[in-house]
Write a protein that holds these residues in place. Structure first.
Motif, mmCIF file in Angstrom:
data_model
loop_
_atom_site.group_PDB
_atom_site.id
_atom_site.type_symbol
_atom_site.label_atom_id
_atom_site.label_comp_id
_atom_site.label_asym_id
_atom_site.label_seq_id
_atom_site.Cartn_x
_atom_site.Cartn_y
_atom_site.Cartn_z
ATOM 1 N N PHE A 77 0.643 -1.074 -0.021
ATOM 2 C CA PHE A 77 -0.005 -0.043 0.111
ATOM 3 C C PHE A 77 0.883 1.198 0.011
ATOM 4 C CE2 PHE A 77 -3.084 -2.684 2.731
ATOM 5 C CZ PHE A 77 -3.586 -3.752 1.566
ATOM 6 N N VAL A 78 1.974 1.318 0.742
ATOM 7 C CA VAL A 78 2.857 2.565 0.886
ATOM 8 C C VAL A 78 3.361 2.686 -0.567
ATOM 9 C CG1 VAL A 78 4.866 3.335 1.691
ATOM 10 C CG2 VAL A 78 3.098 2.286 3.176
ATOM 11 N N GLN A 79 3.930 1.421 -1.165
ATOM 12 C CA GLN A 79 4.554 1.581 -2.401
ATOM 13 C C GLN A 79 3.443 2.255 -3.252
ATOM 14 O OE1 GLN A 79 6.386 -2.129 -3.388
ATOM 15 N NE2 GLN A 79 7.968 -2.045 -1.855
ATOM 16 N N GLY A 80 2.253 1.736 -3.628
ATOM 17 C CA GLY A 80 1.291 2.145 -4.122
ATOM 18 C C GLY A 80 1.023 3.682 -4.012
ATOM 19 N N PHE A 81 0.826 4.173 -2.779
ATOM 20 C CA PHE A 81 0.831 5.612 -2.523
ATOM 21 C C PHE A 81 1.980 6.172 -3.199
ATOM 22 C CE2 PHE A 81 1.393 9.565 -0.490
ATOM 23 C CZ PHE A 81 -0.225 10.047 -0.596
ATOM 24 N N GLY A 82 3.139 5.750 -2.941
ATOM 25 C CA GLY A 82 4.391 6.286 -3.856
ATOM 26 C C GLY A 82 4.176 6.646 -5.256
ATOM 27 N N ARG A 83 3.547 5.486 -5.829
ATOM 28 C CA ARG A 83 3.215 5.641 -7.421
ATOM 29 C C ARG A 83 2.197 6.775 -7.633
ATOM 30 N NH1 ARG A 83 3.711 0.090 -6.786
ATOM 31 N NH2 ARG A 83 1.824 -0.105 -6.667
ATOM 32 N N PHE A 84 1.025 6.689 -6.933
ATOM 33 C CA PHE A 84 -0.005 7.820 -6.818
ATOM 34 C C PHE A 84 0.690 9.161 -6.648
ATOM 35 C CE2 PHE A 84 -2.536 10.459 -4.016
ATOM 36 C CZ PHE A 84 -3.427 10.776 -4.812
#
Length: 215
Positions: A7-14
């Protein structure tokens, strides 16, 4: 912890997509939101409205609950869902409302199955009573058919029930009558990947997006 890291990595992409070099979208959204569509969907983790519709932030005002139900407008209506609908229609003045149901809905399967109260509170059972008239109708007309067919019929009929319940809200009925608000019923078939839409003229769900042809 692996899920959290995902989820944290996904937020980084966002963050990179919307707050990096190209940040015009959130610059325009910083002051206020102006979505044109209210989408009422299910909490099911397989049916994410933003992902299914390819939407960007600001496109959809989303209300999610078990089985994508809309309670009727009564003094004791659950305020969480009703207040979100009220805000979208009266404050944001959305132009359309989509009720998005789906195949293999756990809430509908629980509704159609034997009544089994869950724990001390049974919030799920109490919530699903909103669609009990639909379940009774399906059992009465399709009780001789298989369970899968009954469940699918109930999933689709509950979408129409929610559309009918939307019209019990006076400020929705008024805007619909004035031509300022459109109501849509959609059904996502998880098994085939198809998207269906209800046609009032044909009185049935028809394909909006057909299943992919597999080799």
């Amino acid at each position: 912890m692996q899920d959290i890291e995902k989820f944290v990595q996904g937020f980084g992409r966002f963050q990179q997509r919307y707050f990096g070099d190209t940040h015009a979208l959130y610059d325009s959204l910083r002051a206020r939101q102006t979505p044109g569509t209210l989408l009422i969907g299910c909490c099911d983790s397989r049916v994410d409205p933003m992902l299914l519709t390819g939407s960007d932030p600001g496109d959809l005002f989303v209300v999610r609950n078990i089985a994508n139900l809309v309670p009727p407008c009564t003094p004791d209506a659950p305020p969480g869902v009703s207040s979100a609908i009220e805000f979208a229609v009266c404050n944001l003045e959305v132009e359309r409302v989509i009720v998005l149901g789906h195949a293999r809905c756990g809430g509908i399967r629980a509704l159609m199955g034997p009544r089994q109260p869950q724990g001390e509170t049974d919030f799920v059972g109490r919530w699903m009573k909103i669609a009990e008239p639909v379940a009774r109708q399906v059992r009465g007309t399709l009780g001789h058919r298989g369970l899968d067919e009954q469940h699918k019929a109930c999933e689709m009929a509950s979408i129409l029930h929610s559309l009918d319940n939307l019209l019990t809200y006076p400020w929705i009925k008024r805007r619909v009558d004035e031509g300022k608000l459109k109501l849509h019923g959609w059904y996502f078939d998880i098994e085939s990947g198809a998207l269906m839409a209800y046609s009032a003229r044909r009185q049935q769900f028809l394909p909006l997006v057909c299943p992919l042809t597999r080799p």
